[in-house]
Enzyme design. Structure first.
Site, PDB file in Angstrom:
ATOM      1  N   ASN A  45      -7.829   1.470   2.575  1.00 32.38           N
ATOM      2  CA  ASN A  45      -7.811   1.085   1.635  1.00 32.38           C
ATOM      3  C   ASN A  45      -8.377   2.280   0.912  1.00 32.38           C
ATOM      4  O   ASN A  45      -8.940   3.211   1.703  1.00 32.38           O
ATOM      5  CB  ASN A  45      -8.103   0.463   0.178  1.00 32.38           C
ATOM      6  CG  ASN A  45      -9.689   0.128   0.821  1.00 32.38           C
ATOM      7  OD1 ASN A  45      -9.576   0.175   1.919  1.00 32.38           O
ATOM      8  ND2 ASN A  45     -10.201  -0.352  -0.212  1.00 32.38           N
ATOM      9  N   GLU A  47      -9.505   4.750  -2.735  1.00 30.83           N
ATOM     10  CA  GLU A  47      -9.498   4.235  -4.446  1.00 30.83           C
ATOM     11  C   GLU A  47      -9.521   5.692  -4.938  1.00 30.83           C
ATOM     12  O   GLU A  47      -9.702   6.477  -3.453  1.00 30.83           O
ATOM     13  CB  GLU A  47     -10.408   3.048  -4.315  1.00 30.83           C
ATOM     14  CG  GLU A  47     -10.529   2.036  -3.861  1.00 30.83           C
ATOM     15  CD  GLU A  47     -11.339   1.117  -4.151  1.00 30.83           C
ATOM     16  OE1 GLU A  47     -12.323   1.965  -4.856  1.00 30.83           O
ATOM     17  OE2 GLU A  47     -11.350   0.178  -3.488  1.00 30.83           O
ATOM     18  N   CYS A  56      -3.516   0.575  -1.373  1.00 28.68           N
ATOM     19  CA  CYS A  56      -3.480  -0.388   0.275  1.00 28.68           C
ATOM     20  C   CYS A  56      -4.145   0.253   1.070  1.00 28.68           C
ATOM     21  O   CYS A  56      -2.971   0.313   1.629  1.00 28.68           O
ATOM     22  CB  CYS A  56      -2.634  -1.552  -0.706  1.00 28.68           C
ATOM     23  SG  CYS A  56      -3.782  -2.800  -2.478  1.00 28.68           S
ATOM     24  N   GLU A  58      -2.784  -2.238   3.389  1.00 29.66           N
ATOM     25  CA  GLU A  58      -1.416  -2.277   3.627  1.00 29.66           C
ATOM     26  C   GLU A  58      -0.345  -1.189   3.481  1.00 29.66           C
ATOM     27  O   GLU A  58       0.709  -0.291   4.284  1.00 29.66           O
ATOM     28  CB  GLU A  58      -0.545  -3.611   3.858  1.00 29.66           C
ATOM     29  CG  GLU A  58      -1.613  -4.471   3.966  1.00 29.66           C
ATOM     30  CD  GLU A  58      -2.514  -4.410   2.966  1.00 29.66           C
ATOM     31  OE1 GLU A  58      -3.545  -3.830   2.399  1.00 29.66           O
ATOM     32  OE2 GLU A  58      -2.824  -5.603   2.648  1.00 29.66           O
ATOM     33  N   CYS A  89      -2.149  -8.179  -1.261  1.00 25.39           N
ATOM     34  CA  CYS A  89      -1.662  -8.501  -2.941  1.00 25.39           C
ATOM     35  C   CYS A  89      -0.190  -8.296  -2.445  1.00 25.39           C
ATOM     36  O   CYS A  89       0.370  -8.633  -2.298  1.00 25.39           O
ATOM     37  CB  CYS A  89      -2.404  -7.210  -3.513  1.00 25.39           C
ATOM     38  SG  CYS A  89      -0.688  -5.640  -3.485  1.00 25.39           S
ATOM     39  N   CYS A  92       1.518  -5.881  -2.199  1.00 26.27           N
ATOM     40  CA  CYS A  92       2.133  -5.221  -0.844  1.00 26.27           C
ATOM     41  C   CYS A  92       2.305  -6.697   0.132  1.00 26.27           C
ATOM     42  O   CYS A  92       3.390  -5.656   0.795  1.00 26.27           O
ATOM     43  CB  CYS A  92      -0.008  -5.649   0.133  1.00 26.27           C
ATOM     44  SG  CYS A  92      -0.335  -3.451  -0.565  1.00 26.27           S
TER      45      CYS A  92
HETATM   46  N1  THU Z   1      -7.206  -4.493  -1.180  1.00 24.80           N
HETATM   47  C1  THU Z   1      -5.886  -3.807   0.144  1.00 24.80           C
HETATM   48  O1  THU Z   1      -6.581  -2.550   0.737  1.00 24.80           O
HETATM   49  N2  THU Z   1      -5.135  -4.250   0.117  1.00 24.80           N
HETATM   50  C2  THU Z   1      -4.533  -5.695  -0.275  1.00 24.80           C
HETATM   51  O2  THU Z   1      -4.180  -6.165   0.665  1.00 24.80           O
HETATM   52  C3  THU Z   1      -5.543  -5.771  -1.116  1.00 24.80           C
HETATM   53  C4  THU Z   1      -7.116  -4.887  -1.574  1.00 24.80           C
HETATM   54  C5  THU Z   1      -7.962  -3.019  -1.704  1.00 24.80           C
HETATM   55  C6  THU Z   1      -7.973  -3.012  -3.086  1.00 24.80           C
HETATM   56  C7  THU Z   1      -9.046  -2.016  -3.221  1.00 24.80           C
HETATM   57  O3  THU Z   1      -8.963  -0.430  -2.754  1.00 24.80           O
HETATM   58  C8  THU Z   1     -10.273  -3.237  -2.728  1.00 24.80           C
HETATM   59  O4  THU Z   1      -9.777  -3.790  -1.479  1.00 24.80           O
HETATM   60  C9  THU Z   1     -10.293  -4.741  -3.774  1.00 24.80           C
HETATM   61  O5  THU Z   1      -9.188  -4.962  -4.535  1.00 24.80           O
END
Ligand code: THU
Length: 130
Positions: A45, A47, A56, A58, A89, A92
């Site tokens: 991920n 941000e 994310c 994925e 999520c 994704c």
């Molecule tokens: N996140 C992912 O990378 N994949 C997911 O399926 C769920 C959430 C990340 C997004 C964000 O950077 C952090 O987790 C918290 O939500």
């Protein structure tokens, strides 16, 4: 990727967690997407201070697969810095669905050597397709 290789992959994903850029949530996620040709595509991920611009793990891994010519996802592997198992999520799940058949497995590793798996169809019932 055959199941006996999964522990090595779990270790690889756990090491990859340190590369995640997650200064806002503090949650580090690493993903591997296995293409139909068996190649693994990794992502973490990423941000951003403008929160919705974050990506994310994925989505990062899927972008790498597509960039490298991949057309279909055979399996998805996940690890995170949270306790227990995480699942993709909603967004994704749809991104995986785009490249997967309903029986595609999403395999989640916890920090203690455990793993659980669900099909993408179980995670995204009645998924949208054109
Ligand atoms: N996140 C992912 O990378 N994949 C997911 O399926 C769920 C959430 C990340 C997004 C964000 O950077 C952090 O987790 C918290 O939500």
């Amino acid at each position: 990727m055959t199941p006996p290789l999964a522990p090595a992959l779990a270790d690889q994903l756990r090491r990859l967690l340190s590369n995640a850029h997650a200064p806002y949530s503090g949650v580090h996620v690493a993903a591997a997407v296995e293409g139909e040709d068996g190649r693994l595509h990794l992502g973490v991920n990423v941000e951003n201070a403008a929160y919705p611009q974050g990506v994310c793990a994925e989505a990062s891994a899927i972008s790498d697969m597509v960039t490298n010519g991949g057309k279909a996802i055979r399996r998805v592997y996940l690890a995170s810095s949270l306790p227990g198992f995480i699942w993709p999520c909603g967004g994704c799940r749809q991104k995986i669905w785009e490249f997967a058949t309903p029986d595609c497995e999403v395999i989640s590793f916890d920090a203690d050597g455990g793993e659980e798996r669900h099909t993408i169809e179980a995670l995204l019932p009645l998924g949208f397709r054109l």
